[in-house]
Design an enzyme around this catalytic site. Structure first.
Site, short mmCIF file in Angstrom:
data_model
loop_
_atom_site.label_atom_id
_atom_site.label_comp_id
_atom_site.label_asym_id
_atom_site.label_seq_id
_atom_site.Cartn_x
_atom_site.Cartn_y
_atom_site.Cartn_z
N LYS A 35 0.83 -1.21 0.00
CA LYS A 35 0.00 0.00 0.00
C LYS A 35 0.87 1.26 0.00
O LYS A 35 0.59 2.21 0.71
CB LYS A 35 -0.93 -0.02 1.22
CG LYS A 35 -1.87 -1.21 1.24
CD LYS A 35 -2.82 -1.17 2.43
CE LYS A 35 -2.18 -1.77 3.65
NZ LYS A 35 -3.10 -1.86 4.80
N CYS A 36 1.89 1.26 -0.82
CA CYS A 36 2.88 2.33 -0.85
C CYS A 36 2.84 3.01 -2.22
O CYS A 36 2.44 2.41 -3.20
CB CYS A 36 4.26 1.70 -0.59
SG CYS A 36 5.68 2.77 -0.82
N GLY A 37 3.29 4.23 -2.27
CA GLY A 37 3.38 4.92 -3.55
C GLY A 37 4.32 4.23 -4.54
O GLY A 37 4.18 4.39 -5.75
N PHE A 38 5.26 3.43 -4.02
CA PHE A 38 6.19 2.70 -4.87
C PHE A 38 5.70 1.29 -5.22
O PHE A 38 6.38 0.56 -5.95
CB PHE A 38 7.57 2.62 -4.21
CG PHE A 38 8.25 3.94 -4.04
CD1 PHE A 38 8.46 4.79 -5.12
CD2 PHE A 38 8.68 4.35 -2.79
CE1 PHE A 38 9.09 6.02 -4.95
CE2 PHE A 38 9.31 5.57 -2.62
CZ PHE A 38 9.52 6.42 -3.70
N THR A 39 4.53 0.90 -4.71
CA THR A 39 4.01 -0.44 -4.96
C THR A 39 3.95 -0.80 -6.44
O THR A 39 4.22 -1.96 -6.79
CB THR A 39 2.63 -0.61 -4.28
OG1 THR A 39 2.80 -0.42 -2.87
CG2 THR A 39 2.04 -1.98 -4.54
#
Length: 158
Positions: A35-39
């Protein structure tokens, strides 16, 4: 001198696995989060895995919730999400800590081998460590580094 082959990690099934299993193969070890911007990097990681797995290269994913709790509570949810949304087939392991007093011994070792740009600590999800076929850490990449931008470094190890 230690190598990553001196470490054992926990599989998604709760079993212990020696990293000797990967001896002789180049690896990319990544602390991940669903659930990360880098996912979306999972997509590029999977592309690299598919492209080079037949040449002995693999990626090892280690989910981590230490950065704004951006991982699911259960490993089953994590694996399901990664497979459904990004087609992840490379090995994923049990959720771990990558910093602090409970940091995984593997990640303590990785950090000791390749310090970060500003600090030795892992600053965020998707920090990547490239390991050669002898188990030595040869490079560290920042979370914002696109996996495809390190493809040439991977090809040099194959």
């Amino acid at each position: 001198m230690s190598t990553i082959y001196d470490f054992t990690v926990e599989t998604i099934n709760g079993e212990q696995q020696s990293l000797k299993y990967y001896e002789g193969h180049p690896l990319l070890i990544v602390n991940t989060a669903s659930k990360c911007g880098f996912t979306p990097q999972f997509k590029e990681l999977q592309e690299l895995y598919e492209k080079y797995k037949n040449e002995g290269f693999t990626i090892l994913g280690f989910p981590c919730s230490q950065f704004n709790n951006q991982e699911f509570n259960t490993i089953n949810k994590t694996i399901s999400y990664c497979q459904k949304n990004y087609g992840v087939e490379f090995p994923m392991f049990a959720k771990i800590d990558v910093k602090g007093k409970n940091a995984s011994p593997l990640f303590k070792f990785l950090i000791s081998e390749k310090k970060g740009f500003l600090t030795e600590n892992i600053k965020w999800n998707f920090t990547k460590f490239l390991v050669d076929s002898t188990g030595h850490v040869v490079a560290r990449y920042a979370p914002q580094t696109s996996p495809l931008k390190i493809e040439n470094d991977i090809k040099n190890l194959i």
